[in-house]
Scaffold this active site. Structure first.
Site, PDB file in Angstrom:
ATOM      1  N   GLU A 135       0.827  -1.338   0.075  1.00  8.63           N
ATOM      2  CA  GLU A 135      -0.047   0.071  -0.145  1.00  8.63           C
ATOM      3  C   GLU A 135       0.905   1.297  -0.080  1.00  8.63           C
ATOM      4  O   GLU A 135       2.212   1.115   0.288  1.00  8.63           O
ATOM      5  CB  GLU A 135      -0.920   0.002   1.434  1.00  8.63           C
ATOM      6  CG  GLU A 135      -0.036   0.044   2.441  1.00  8.63           C
ATOM      7  CD  GLU A 135      -1.005  -0.064   3.723  1.00  8.63           C
ATOM      8  OE1 GLU A 135      -2.316  -1.004   3.628  1.00  8.63           O
ATOM      9  OE2 GLU A 135      -0.663   0.392   4.938  1.00  8.63           O
ATOM     10  N   LYS A 137       3.000   4.528   0.960  1.00  9.86           N
ATOM     11  CA  LYS A 137       3.430   5.139   2.231  1.00  9.86           C
ATOM     12  C   LYS A 137       3.039   6.602   2.035  1.00  9.86           C
ATOM     13  O   LYS A 137       3.480   7.512   1.208  1.00  9.86           O
ATOM     14  CB  LYS A 137       4.941   5.045   2.119  1.00  9.86           C
ATOM     15  CG  LYS A 137       5.545   5.510   3.597  1.00  9.86           C
ATOM     16  CD  LYS A 137       6.820   5.221   3.486  1.00  9.86           C
ATOM     17  CE  LYS A 137       7.698   5.474   4.799  1.00  9.86           C
ATOM     18  NZ  LYS A 137       7.558   7.094   4.971  1.00  9.86           N
ATOM     19  N   ASP A 139       2.745  10.491   3.186  1.00  2.00           N
ATOM     20  CA  ASP A 139       4.060  11.428   3.401  1.00  2.00           C
ATOM     21  C   ASP A 139       2.928  12.468   4.710  1.00  2.00           C
ATOM     22  O   ASP A 139       2.478  13.582   4.118  1.00  2.00           O
ATOM     23  CB  ASP A 139       4.320  12.153   2.440  1.00  2.00           C
ATOM     24  CG  ASP A 139       5.924  12.869   2.920  1.00  2.00           C
ATOM     25  OD1 ASP A 139       6.186  12.591   4.036  1.00  2.00           O
ATOM     26  OD2 ASP A 139       6.282  13.630   2.099  1.00  2.00           O
ATOM     27  N   TYR A 246      -3.501   1.990   9.344  1.00  2.05           N
ATOM     28  CA  TYR A 246      -2.705   1.051   8.695  1.00  2.05           C
ATOM     29  C   TYR A 246      -2.050   0.032   9.656  1.00  2.05           C
ATOM     30  O   TYR A 246      -1.533  -0.760   9.066  1.00  2.05           O
ATOM     31  CB  TYR A 246      -1.690   1.732   7.658  1.00  2.05           C
ATOM     32  CG  TYR A 246      -0.751   2.611   8.225  1.00  2.05           C
ATOM     33  CD1 TYR A 246       0.121   2.506   9.342  1.00  2.05           C
ATOM     34  CD2 TYR A 246      -0.644   3.920   7.798  1.00  2.05           C
ATOM     35  CE1 TYR A 246       0.855   3.172   9.750  1.00  2.05           C
ATOM     36  CE2 TYR A 246       0.204   5.063   8.256  1.00  2.05           C
ATOM     37  CZ  TYR A 246       0.986   4.623   9.365  1.00  2.05           C
ATOM     38  OH  TYR A 246       1.803   5.509   9.764  1.00  2.05           O
ATOM     39  N   LYS A 334      11.078   3.227  -1.314  1.00  2.00           N
ATOM     40  CA  LYS A 334      10.917   4.541  -1.600  1.00  2.00           C
ATOM     41  C   LYS A 334      10.837   4.629  -2.999  1.00  2.00           C
ATOM     42  O   LYS A 334      11.461   4.069  -3.674  1.00  2.00           O
ATOM     43  CB  LYS A 334      12.089   5.339  -0.981  1.00  2.00           C
ATOM     44  CG  LYS A 334      12.085   5.291   0.483  1.00  2.00           C
ATOM     45  CD  LYS A 334      10.949   6.137   1.009  1.00  2.00           C
ATOM     46  CE  LYS A 334      11.163   6.215   2.519  1.00  2.00           C
ATOM     47  NZ  LYS A 334      12.038   7.208   2.938  1.00  2.00           N
ATOM     48  N   CYS A 425      42.681  22.662  10.711  1.00  2.00           N
ATOM     49  CA  CYS A 425      41.198  22.697  10.756  1.00  2.00           C
ATOM     50  C   CYS A 425      40.767  24.203  10.694  1.00  2.00           C
ATOM     51  O   CYS A 425      41.275  24.984  11.511  1.00  2.00           O
ATOM     52  CB  CYS A 425      40.992  22.291  12.131  1.00  2.00           C
ATOM     53  SG  CYS A 425      39.441  22.437  12.660  1.00  2.00           S
ATOM     54  N   CYS A 428      39.776  25.293  14.521  1.00  2.72           N
ATOM     55  CA  CYS A 428      40.630  25.408  15.631  1.00  2.72           C
ATOM     56  C   CYS A 428      41.993  25.412  15.380  1.00  2.72           C
ATOM     57  O   CYS A 428      42.885  25.584  16.341  1.00  2.72           O
ATOM     58  CB  CYS A 428      40.466  24.075  16.704  1.00  2.72           C
ATOM     59  SG  CYS A 428      41.095  22.532  15.978  1.00  2.72           S
ATOM     60  N   CYS A 443      40.365  16.651  11.749  1.00  5.21           N
ATOM     61  CA  CYS A 443      41.025  17.431  12.621  1.00  5.21           C
ATOM     62  C   CYS A 443      41.396  16.609  13.751  1.00  5.21           C
ATOM     63  O   CYS A 443      40.795  15.655  14.287  1.00  5.21           O
ATOM     64  CB  CYS A 443      40.177  18.329  13.276  1.00  5.21           C
ATOM     65  SG  CYS A 443      40.496  19.355  14.367  1.00  5.21           S
ATOM     66  N   CYS A 449      39.131  21.011  19.876  1.00  7.25           N
ATOM     67  CA  CYS A 449      38.562  21.826  18.805  1.00  7.25           C
ATOM     68  C   CYS A 449      36.841  22.192  19.084  1.00  7.25           C
ATOM     69  O   CYS A 449      36.101  21.281  19.383  1.00  7.25           O
ATOM     70  CB  CYS A 449      38.432  20.830  17.435  1.00  7.25           C
ATOM     71  SG  CYS A 449      37.423  21.312  16.284  1.00  7.25           S
TER      72      CYS A 449
HETATM   73  S1  IVH Z   1       3.248   0.542   8.623  1.00  4.71           S
HETATM   74  C1  IVH Z   1       5.518  -1.250  12.575  1.00  4.71           C
HETATM   75  N1  IVH Z   1       2.042   1.695   6.574  1.00  4.71           N
HETATM   76  O1  IVH Z   1       5.909   5.594   7.605  1.00  4.71           O
HETATM   77  C2  IVH Z   1       5.570   0.207  11.762  1.00  4.71           C
HETATM   78  N2  IVH Z   1       3.494   2.912   7.999  1.00  4.71           N
HETATM   79  O2  IVH Z   1       9.070   5.442   7.781  1.00  4.71           O
HETATM   80  C3  IVH Z   1       4.080  -0.097  10.629  1.00  4.71           C
HETATM   81  N3  IVH Z   1       3.751   5.078   7.172  1.00  4.71           N
HETATM   82  O3  IVH Z   1       6.491   5.370  11.260  1.00  4.71           O
HETATM   83  C4  IVH Z   1       4.143   1.104  10.009  1.00  4.71           C
HETATM   84  N4  IVH Z   1       2.296   5.226   5.290  1.00  4.71           N
HETATM   85  O4  IVH Z   1       4.481   6.490  10.196  1.00  4.71           O
HETATM   86  C5  IVH Z   1       2.847   1.891   7.476  1.00  4.71           C
HETATM   87  N5  IVH Z   1       0.980   2.514   4.713  1.00  4.71           N
HETATM   88  C6  IVH Z   1       1.936   2.600   5.877  1.00  4.71           C
HETATM   89  C7  IVH Z   1       2.531   3.977   6.069  1.00  4.71           C
HETATM   90  C8  IVH Z   1       3.209   3.952   7.067  1.00  4.71           C
HETATM   91  C9  IVH Z   1       3.107   5.758   6.116  1.00  4.71           C
HETATM   92  C10 IVH Z   1       4.758   5.883   8.020  1.00  4.71           C
HETATM   93  C11 IVH Z   1       4.681   5.437   9.550  1.00  4.71           C
HETATM   94  C12 IVH Z   1       6.083   5.057   9.965  1.00  4.71           C
HETATM   95  C13 IVH Z   1       7.039   5.812   8.687  1.00  4.71           C
HETATM   96  C14 IVH Z   1       8.174   5.041   8.613  1.00  4.71           C
END
Ligand code: IVH
Length: 698
Positions: A135, A137, A139, A246, A334, A425, A428, A443, A449
């Site tokens: 699924e 991720k 932001d 999630y 990513k 450096c 320092c 350094c 320093c």
């Molecule tokens: S599962 C045990 N699912 O990404 C951890 N996380 O970079 C379970 N995040 O801290 C996380 N979308 O806050 C999960 N579909 C998704 C997500 C997700 C964003 C975040 C989450 C995590 C961070 C890690």
């Protein structure tokens, strides 16, 4: 504030006692209005316009007038409020189950490796397919929602994973979060997910902000963060925040066998779950889905920075468990880094905590995927030369996740140049040195320093170290420059400067009190945080934890590190038997504890602090708690790593080699020299089944 009458001296206010009643009443009313206005800016809008000291001065003047002319006091005067300004902080919430982060995958191989690691850990045959749930991720900001008997009772931000901030009142204003679940919800249910803002809502919000001449947000994530962390929930309510569920935290009763099942239940209780999502089998399918989501990205309503893969079976998830701060059963794949073109104005040099000189590019500020970047690292002198970097060049820079922006390439590289870091450096003046087989130039000034000393202090108070709120970069530098804080222990003696601090520009009663109380709270510290905070080379969070688990107390750690200076002795063997501690890390550790200056720092810190002995997880009622176990040979029921992880979670120590201190040697097929040595030493040797019976017995 307009003074009520001409002053004798334009800078000094008329003494309160000399004001007549009308003047006093007039000035007091003006002061009340101003104070309320600044209270609102500070608490409600998170955007103070005056310093704490100036604010305190306003309050003091009002108090003086009210003392001299009690008849002008009103019931709603800010001076009548208990405890002056309410604390700016949110209350802290300790997470019942820690909130973790995710490991990252960037390249395709990282994803195939992820699947392979899982297969090996679970000891699954090569042809057995593993099901994943994939699924987006999101932001945004992670948030944990706690429901008790179906009612939303608490919401907390992630914080450092162990402790977050109480944002319950704010979360109650988010329309897509259910306040009440149906009767079939477990008595205790923590839903974890992401608070975010859609791109369309973000654009609308910024338009409105612009019209109102208010703050413009750089990206939806910042806007969501600003909205959630408001002290006044009525402001949060006006921000178009949403929530995706999630994952789970604490639950009183299991209600699903798969990730898929969790999602279905969450949807049933009224949560939105991240879409598009799919159940997939095998790494190849994951990669295809990743490419598909990447292509769809412009059409998805919210910002996403990758795809999360989670093992679908919760039974497998449980067995896989966690490593350091991330689950083994999930990873974040990513998207490729964002890039942008800009001009490199100047190459400056920064000196880090361990003395490494890093060339850094000062750039014409440029927007890279929603973040304004004005500096990028150039790593070391070889990189500068390899890329042909020079001042005035047009460069491509990139930013990936939380990583420091980098210069990827120069549009017209200068060939054959020899950029050299200085022989002295820049901070320092000590000689700099580049070891033959190293890329880094250092350094040699050590803690004399200032750059190294200040960087070490910054590391000491950073999030996974002492985590002292209010002691940011600038303040540390300022305290250092003035000689108030030269070593970490000085932080715990700052109280003696309280009076001096209060009178400074930008400081006031309140901020000084807040800082000192944040420092006081940290006088008690866990051993693993303490070790991490010392900033020993190559000792990050995971290694610090392993050391804490192994040595249990600071005194023991110190004694053992001193003893380990003898490479032929038992202490050195014991140290290098710890997982992931090889000769190089051992060298840095022993070196750190042997250095006279560090010994002084440790002694000084111990006088100020209570460093807690390491508390073993689940240790109290486990038979193997505190025992040292060595695994050897090929296990058949689980992978070696799973066996080790299980032993650690029950409070045992896992060693890589057999010694007199070993309590159990667990043997699989084809156990070799370790078994022989165990027999020679007369140790307890267990078969895999005997071991499993031992850990399963109550
Ligand atoms: S599962 C045990 N699912 O990404 C951890 N996380 O970079 C379970 N995040 O801290 C996380 N979308 O806050 C999960 N579909 C998704 C997500 C997700 C964003 C975040 C989450 C995590 C961070 C890690």
């Amino acid at each position: 504030m307009s003074p009520p009458r001409k002053k004798k001296d334009a800078t000094a206010p008329v003494p309160a006692s000399e004001l007549n009643r009308m003047e006093a009443s007039f000035e007091a009313a003006a002061l009340r209005k101003q104070i309320l206005h600044h209270d609102d800016l500070y608490h409600g809008k998170d955007a103070p316009e005056i310093s704490d000291a100036d604010y305190d001065a306003l309050r003091r003047r009002l108090e003086e007038i009210e003392t001299a002319h009690p008849e002008v006091i009103t019931k709603d005067s800010p001076t009548k409020r208990v405890g002056a300004k309410p604390a700016k902080d949110f209350a802290k919430v300790r997470h019942a189950v820690p909130m973790l982060s995710l490991s990252n995958a960037f390249a395709d191989e990282d994803v195939t490796d992820f699947e392979e690691r899982i297969r090996k850990f679970l000891n699954l045959p090569a042809d057995e397919k593993i099901d994943f749930w994939a699924e987006p991720k999101i932001d945004g900001l992670s948030c944990s929602l706690r429901y008790e008997k179906g009612r939303l009772v608490q919401a907390a931000t992630r914080g450092d994973g162990e402790e977050g901030e109480d944002v319950t009142a704010n979360v109650r204003t988010i329309a897509t979060i259910p306040q009440q679940l149906t009767k079939d919800a477990p008595d205790i249910l923590e839903v974890r997910g992401e608070v975010y803002m859609t791109r369309a809502d973000f654009a609308k919000l910024n338009e409105a902000q612009e019209e109102a001449d208010d703050k413009i947000f750089a990206n939806p994530r910042n806007a969501a963060a600003g909205g959630l962390r408001q002290l006044d929930p009525s402001i949060t309510a006006k921000r178009p925040l949403r929530f995706f569920g999630y994952a789970l935290g604490e639950v009183s009763e299991e209600f699903a066998q798969t990730q898929d099942g969790i999602r279905k239940k969450l949807a049933h209780w009224g949560f939105e779950t991240p879409e598009p999502a799919k159940k997939l089998t095998g790494a190849k399918a994951l990669l295809d889905f990743h490419a598909y989501i990447y292509a769809q990205r412009p059409d998805i309503a919210y910002d996403l920075d990758g795809v999360v893969y989670k093992v679908n079976s919760l039974d497998y998830q449980k067995r896989l468990g966690f490593i350091s701060r991330a689950p083994r059963w999930a990873t974040a794949h990513k998207f490729p880094a964002e890039q942008a073109e800009t001009i490199l104005h100047k190459i400056i040099i920064q000196v880090g905590r361990t003395g490494v000189l890093t060339p850094v590019a000062e750039l014409e500020p440029v927007n890279v995927g929603g973040v304004i970047v004005s500096r990028a690292t150039l790593h070391n002198e070889d990189e500068v030369n390899r890329k042909g970097v020079y001042e005035g060049a047009r460069v491509i820079i990139q930013r990936a996740g939380d990583v420091i922006p980098q210069v990827v390439r120069v549009l017209e590289p200068r060939e054959g140049q020899e950029y050299k870091l200085p022989k002295k450096c820049p901070v320092c003046g000590s000689t700099t040195l580049r070891e033959e087989d190293e890329a880094a130039t250092r350094c040699t000034g050590g803690l004399t320093c200032p750059a190294q000393a200040v960087e070490r202090l910054r590391h000491f108070v950073s999030k996974y170290g002492f985590d002292i709120e209010g002691l940011g970069e600038k303040i540390i530098q300022q305290f250092w420059d003035e000689g108030m804080v030269r070593g970490p222990a000085d932080i715990f003696r700052l109280a003696k400067h309280a009076e001096d601090l209060k009178t400074r520009e930008g400081w006031g009663e309140l901020s000084v009190a807040n800082l000192l109380s944040a420092i006081e709270e940290r006088r008690k510290i866990s051993l693993d945080r303490f070790i991490y905070a010392l900033g020993i080379r190559q000792v990050g969070q995971a290694t610090a934890r392993k050391l804490a688990l192994h040595y249990e107390s600071l005194d023991n750690l110190k004694t053992q590190m001193a003893a380990a200076a003898d490479h032929a002795g038992a202490a050195y063997l014991d140290l290098t038997s710890i997982e992931d501690i090889g000769p190089a890390v051992a060298e840095d550790l022993v070196g750190f504890f042997a250095e006279a200056h560090n010994k002084d720092v440790l002694r000084d810190l111990q006088a100020e602090l209570d460093v807690r002995d390491f508390e073993r997880p689940d240790a109290a009622d486990s038979k193997i708690s505190g025992k040292t176990v060595v695994f050897t040979g090929k296990l058949s029921k689980m992978g070696r790593d799973e066996a080790k992880a299980q032993a650690l979670s029950l409070g045992a120590k896992v060693a890589g080699s057999v010694s007199k201190k070993t309590d159990y040697v667990v043997t699989g097929e084809d156990a070799g020299s370790k078994l022989k040595k165990a027999a020679e030493l007369g140790l307890t040797v267990l078969s895999e089944d005997e071991w499993l019976a031992l850990v399963a017995s109550p």
